[in-house]
Design an enzyme around this catalytic site. Structure first.
Site, mmCIF file in Angstrom:
data_model
loop_
_atom_site.group_PDB
_atom_site.id
_atom_site.type_symbol
_atom_site.label_atom_id
_atom_site.label_comp_id
_atom_site.label_asym_id
_atom_site.label_seq_id
_atom_site.Cartn_x
_atom_site.Cartn_y
_atom_site.Cartn_z
ATOM 1 N N PRO A 379 0.825 -1.204 0.000
ATOM 2 C CA PRO A 379 0.000 0.000 0.000
ATOM 3 C C PRO A 379 0.862 1.258 0.000
ATOM 4 O O PRO A 379 1.883 1.315 0.687
ATOM 5 C CB PRO A 379 -0.787 -0.120 1.319
ATOM 6 C CG PRO A 379 0.034 -0.979 2.198
ATOM 7 C CD PRO A 379 0.840 -1.876 1.302
ATOM 8 N N MET A 382 -2.656 7.522 0.594
ATOM 9 C CA MET A 382 -4.049 7.457 0.129
ATOM 10 C C MET A 382 -4.313 8.261 -1.145
ATOM 11 O O MET A 382 -5.401 8.168 -1.703
ATOM 12 C CB MET A 382 -4.995 7.888 1.243
ATOM 13 C CG MET A 382 -4.830 9.311 1.691
ATOM 14 S SD MET A 382 -5.930 9.644 3.063
ATOM 15 C CE MET A 382 -5.303 11.221 3.607
ATOM 16 N N HIS A 405 7.215 -3.046 2.533
ATOM 17 C CA HIS A 405 5.815 -3.196 2.961
ATOM 18 C C HIS A 405 4.957 -1.989 2.632
ATOM 19 O O HIS A 405 3.743 -2.024 2.811
ATOM 20 C CB HIS A 405 5.724 -3.504 4.451
ATOM 21 C CG HIS A 405 5.708 -2.292 5.348
ATOM 22 N ND1 HIS A 405 6.660 -1.318 5.322
ATOM 23 C CD2 HIS A 405 4.825 -1.924 6.319
ATOM 24 C CE1 HIS A 405 6.381 -0.408 6.230
ATOM 25 N NE2 HIS A 405 5.279 -0.729 6.838
#
Lengths: 482, 124
Positions: A379, A382, A405
């Protein structure tokens, strides 16, 4: 490149070696570009890589990934493999949020088809998927359920109708680590976790609707069920209060162990015990239980997301096609077989802010993906992108089958809040084409895209180093934050 | 990192615990209608503070209690804080962030001219 008084040796465009000095048992190895390394040496993460190299039983290297940043004791973005007989286990090498991780659900929907309904869908997800501090899950656990969650993880969720066989098959370790002992989890830890199963939490945890914006590896993407323009759901959460408390409890246990056994280390947050000691074994049993809680937690979150999509869109499961791509943790310690000095050794690999990343052919990879390599979910922030990677052969040689990660923080939370004072983050994100629903605007301010490194640069490094390879880039369309 | 000052050690410890609760919630929204006590013990001021902060965090994380004010006493190696506050009420209290743990990372208690300074880091 220098870090304080230490000369760091450039091995290649993506690898740097920190030479052994003082009590270091092995050298340090950091994966980074030259530009990233210039930033990394500005904080204390390199010192922490060196401190970890002091741990008894550490093998080959104390490793830093390109998203490395300063943590407590161990750096975040760190990997340390210990000899399973002579080595130690350290709760600080796993982190407070045990088996925090990421899960990706694919669908048969295109992002274009979803866009007109996106705002209402996000509102529904925000309502149905509990997030924020003090939220409680939709399942009330009996004492018997609780034991099963801790020992069976996602398989308990399947027994209650919250998981399919495909969900379980596509979760790392089948969604349940062996050796979990609920009795090794304190009553306080259980109380902290009791109402929180199926909750997202706060901080950097999220549920995102993404669009597959770019495919780099057609064959792997096909194996993972991904195609350009597709809508997908990415979930990031962990073991909630139960995991935090397990770590906190055992840091104290290990500190006592170190005093009794005269283990001297440069930082008390590296507190550890020998793997084969009663304290070490008990922590590993508690760790497995907390990891199983995290698997079950993400499974319930995925179930709630799927149900919300089905209800909101008025579709059947076959039309929606929302199936698991993969679920992988990035805070764990696992026993694995790795080649060290020309022979296979059983080692305990600590990954704190690092993801297991096994290459094609490995028996631990679900059969449909085995030819492509283990899916790895990275990830980003956002507003920018997240990545799907696959394991690559060099990972086994260089990093104990591990990779990065996430993007890694560039700003502290306080710096991030100060930088946005007076601005509406929700409006700013909308301007960038991302709809945000959040429980706390303060948390949102701490999670602005500028607070993170560029995830694409991080991924470029692990791809170029050959420890993972790019499969697809995901672009966020909507985010639910805790 | 949090930096907290106090005129004496009981005052410093009280302020540290209130700083912890201020990270969770706007304490002005918390009423002091109920009393709870937390205890900490240790050989050094740092160890006492660490133990006290861990207990205070559990007061919220396990018992869902929010503190508005605190008063401390020290007897030997043991510190006791009496906290006035109330149970968490999602209708009235907006909890801004989750604190995973109080860490020992860079924790210190220093004597300064005219008082004390504590530094500590929590994981959020």
């Amino acid at each position: 490149m220098r870090f304080q008084d230490v000369e760091i040796r450039k091995l290649s465009d993506t690898m740097w070696e920190i030479p052994r000095e003082g009590g270091m048992r092995v050298p340090g190895l950091v994966f980074a570009s030259e530009a990233m390394m210039g930033d990394i040496v500005r904080d204390e993460a390199i010192r922490q890589v060196m401190n970890v190299a002091h741990l008894p039983g550490i093998l080959k290297h104390s490793i830093g990934m390109p998203d490395i940043h300063w943590g407590y004791g161990f750096p975040i973005g760190g990997v340390a493999a210990m000899d399973a007989r002579e080595g130690v286990v350290s709760p600080g090498g796993v982190g407070y949020d045990i088996n925090c991780g990421v899960r990706l659900l694919r669908s048969d929907l295109t992002a274009d088809a979803l866009r007109p309904k996106l705002r209402e869908l996000v509102a529904a997800l925000h309502r149905e998927v509990p997030s924020g501090v003090g939220s409680t899950g939709f399942v009330r656990l009996t004492a018997e359920d609780e034991e099963k969650v801790l020992t069976q993880g996602s398989r308990w969720a399947a027994s209650r109708g919250f998981a399919s066989a495909q969900d379980i098959a596509c979760t790392e370790s089948g969604g349940a680590l062996p050796g979990a002992d609920p009795d090794a989890v304190s009553a306080v830890a259980r109380k902290r976790g009791r109402d929180q199963l199926g909750t997202l939490g706060s901080g950097n945890h999220f549920l995102e609707i993404d669009e597959v914006a770019e495919v780099f590896d057609d064959e792997a993407a096909r194996a993972f069920g991904l195609f350009p323009g597709q809508a997908a759901v990415l979930i990031h959460s962990g073991s909630r209060g139960l995991g935090y408390q397990v770590c906190d409890d055992y840091l104290q246990t290990m500190a006592d162990y170190m005093r009794r056994n005269a283990i001297d280390l440069p930082d008390r947050q590296l507190a550890c015990a020998h793997i084969r000691s009663p304290e070490g074994e008990r922590y590993l049993s508690a760790l497995a239980a907390a990891a199983n809680y995290a698997f079950a937690n993400r499974q319930l979150l995925a179930h709630q997301a799927r149900e919300t999509f089905l209800r909101f869109l008025g579709m059947g499961p076959n039309d929606l096609g929302m199936r698991m791509v993969y679920d992988c943790g990035h805070n764990n310690a696992k026993f694995e077989e790795h080649e060290v000095d020309g022979r296979d050794r059983r080692v305990l690999v600590h990954r704190k802010g690092a993801t297991r990343c096994f290459p094609p052919g490995n028996a631990e990879i679900p059969e449909p993906y085995r030819h492509a390599g283990q899916p790895v979910l990275i990830p980003g922030d956002m507003g920018t992108a997240s990545y799907v990677l696959a394991g690559a052969p060099e990972g086994m040689r260089l990093s104990f089958g591990s990779t990065c990660h996430g993007a890694g923080r560039r700003m502290s939370r306080t710096q991030a809040r100060s930088s946005v004072r007076g601005k509406s983050i929700v409006q700013e994100m909308e301007r960038r084409g991302v709809i945000v629903a959040c429980a706390s605007h303060k948390t949102l301010a701490e999670e602005i895209p500028e607070a993170y490194k560029d995830v694409s640069e991080v991924v470029d490094v692990v791809h170029a180093a050959g420890i993972a390879r790019r499969v697809a880039r995901l672009k966020p369309l909507a985010v639910v934050k805790g | 990192m949090l930096e907290v000052r106090g005129e004496d050690l009981p005052g410093l410890f009280s302020s540290c615990v209130l700083a912890l609760f201020s990270l969770l919630v706007d304490r002005r929204t918390v009423r002091g209608t109920e009393i709870r006590a937390v205890e900490g013990a240790g050989e050094t001021a740092e160890a006492q503070l660490f133990s006290l902060l861990r207990e205070a965090l559990l007061l919220f994380a396990v018992h869902k209690f929010l503190a508005r004010s605190a008063r401390g006493t020290i007897e030997g190696k043991r510190v006791t804080l009496t906290l006035a506050g109330e149970p968490f009420d999602s209708e009235r209290h907006s909890v801004d962030r989750e604190i995973k743990a109080v860490t020992a990372h860079l924790m210190s208690v220093k004597r300064l001219p005219g008082g004390y300074l504590a530094r500590f880091v929590v994981d959020v």
